[in-house]
Design a protein around this motif. Structure first.
Motif, PDB file in Angstrom:
ATOM      1  N   LEU A   1      59.646  48.020  21.792  1.00  0.00           N
ATOM      2  CA  LEU A   1      58.315  47.880  22.392  1.00  0.00           C
ATOM      3  C   LEU A   1      57.838  46.437  22.529  1.00  0.00           C
ATOM      4  O   LEU A   1      56.971  46.162  23.354  1.00  0.00           O
ATOM      5  N   VAL A   2      58.405  45.517  21.728  1.00  0.00           N
ATOM      6  CA  VAL A   2      57.933  44.120  21.778  1.00  0.00           C
ATOM      7  C   VAL A   2      59.057  43.153  22.155  1.00  0.00           C
ATOM      8  O   VAL A   2      58.911  42.358  23.082  1.00  0.00           O
ATOM      9  N   LEU A   3      60.181  43.208  21.448  1.00  0.00           N
ATOM     10  CA  LEU A   3      61.220  42.200  21.643  1.00  0.00           C
ATOM     11  C   LEU A   3      61.949  42.328  22.979  1.00  0.00           C
ATOM     12  O   LEU A   3      62.246  41.317  23.617  1.00  0.00           O
ATOM     13  N   VAL A   4      62.248  43.546  23.412  1.00  0.00           N
ATOM     14  CA  VAL A   4      62.927  43.718  24.704  1.00  0.00           C
ATOM     15  C   VAL A   4      62.034  43.243  25.857  1.00  0.00           C
ATOM     16  O   VAL A   4      62.488  42.456  26.701  1.00  0.00           O
ATOM     17  N   PRO A   5      60.755  43.681  25.929  1.00  0.00           N
ATOM     18  CA  PRO A   5      59.904  43.132  26.995  1.00  0.00           C
ATOM     19  C   PRO A   5      59.723  41.612  26.902  1.00  0.00           C
ATOM     20  O   PRO A   5      59.696  40.928  27.930  1.00  0.00           O
ATOM     21  N   LEU A   6      59.624  41.078  25.683  1.00  0.00           N
ATOM     22  CA  LEU A   6      59.494  39.630  25.520  1.00  0.00           C
ATOM     23  C   LEU A   6      60.733  38.916  26.056  1.00  0.00           C
ATOM     24  O   LEU A   6      60.628  37.891  26.731  1.00  0.00           O
ATOM     25  N   ALA A   7      61.909  39.454  25.772  1.00  0.00           N
ATOM     26  CA  ALA A   7      63.150  38.857  26.273  1.00  0.00           C
ATOM     27  C   ALA A   7      63.183  38.871  27.800  1.00  0.00           C
ATOM     28  O   ALA A   7      63.601  37.891  28.434  1.00  0.00           O
TER      29      ALA A   7
END
Length: 151
Positions: free
Chosen positions: A90-96
């Motif tokens: 929910l956070v790291l994949v979209p941030l990447a």
């Protein structure tokens, strides 16, 4: 009176930077290729990596379950991926993905920086840091409902 530009910046041609070909995305393409290769190795189980934080201290770090998340996402199983590490999905994949697009824009000359400038950039950085700390603490609490957050 205008401020003189530093030598390294005065030779920068804005017009050529804005008209660069997508074939010039060397760093972005390299980052995508390396990430995809690592994802395939981790997701397929060819490369098994034990978390050093878990091995040393016996607690889950924010990234624990990340290789299983990659494998689950590669199979299209979003529910299992969220079960292994919700924060990564929910956070790291979209941030990447956002950083990948920002890097491509920077490399093509359509942006001046990857990270937001000034106060907004500081707020985003503090919020990300606080969310990593909160996720780490919450997933390691030894009582329900937080036990379900462990990798």
């Amino acid at each position: 009176m205008p401020v003189p530009l530093p030598n390294w910046l005065s030779s920068f041609d804005v017009r050529s930077a804005r008209t660069r070909s997508p074939l010039r995305l060397r760093w972005t393409a390299s980052a995508v290729a390396a990430t995809a290769a690592l994802g395939l190795l981790l997701g397929s189980g060819v490369l098994a990596v034990e978390c050093p934080v878990r091995a040393a201290f016996g607690v889950d770090c924010p990234g624990c379950g990340g290789s299983r998340v990659i494998a689950d996402l590669a199979r299209g199983d979003l529910v299992a991926a969220v079960d292994h590490n919700a924060f990564a999905v929910l956070v790291l994949v979209p941030l990447a993905l956002v950083l990948l697009v920002a890097g491509a824009r920077l490399e093509l000359g359509k942006a001046r920086r990857m990270w937001p400038p000034g106060r907004w950039g500081k707020v985003v950085a503090v919020a990300l840091g606080a969310s990593v700390i909160a996720w780490t603490v919450l997933r390691n609490l030894p009582f329900p409902p937080f036990e379900a957050l462990r990798a």
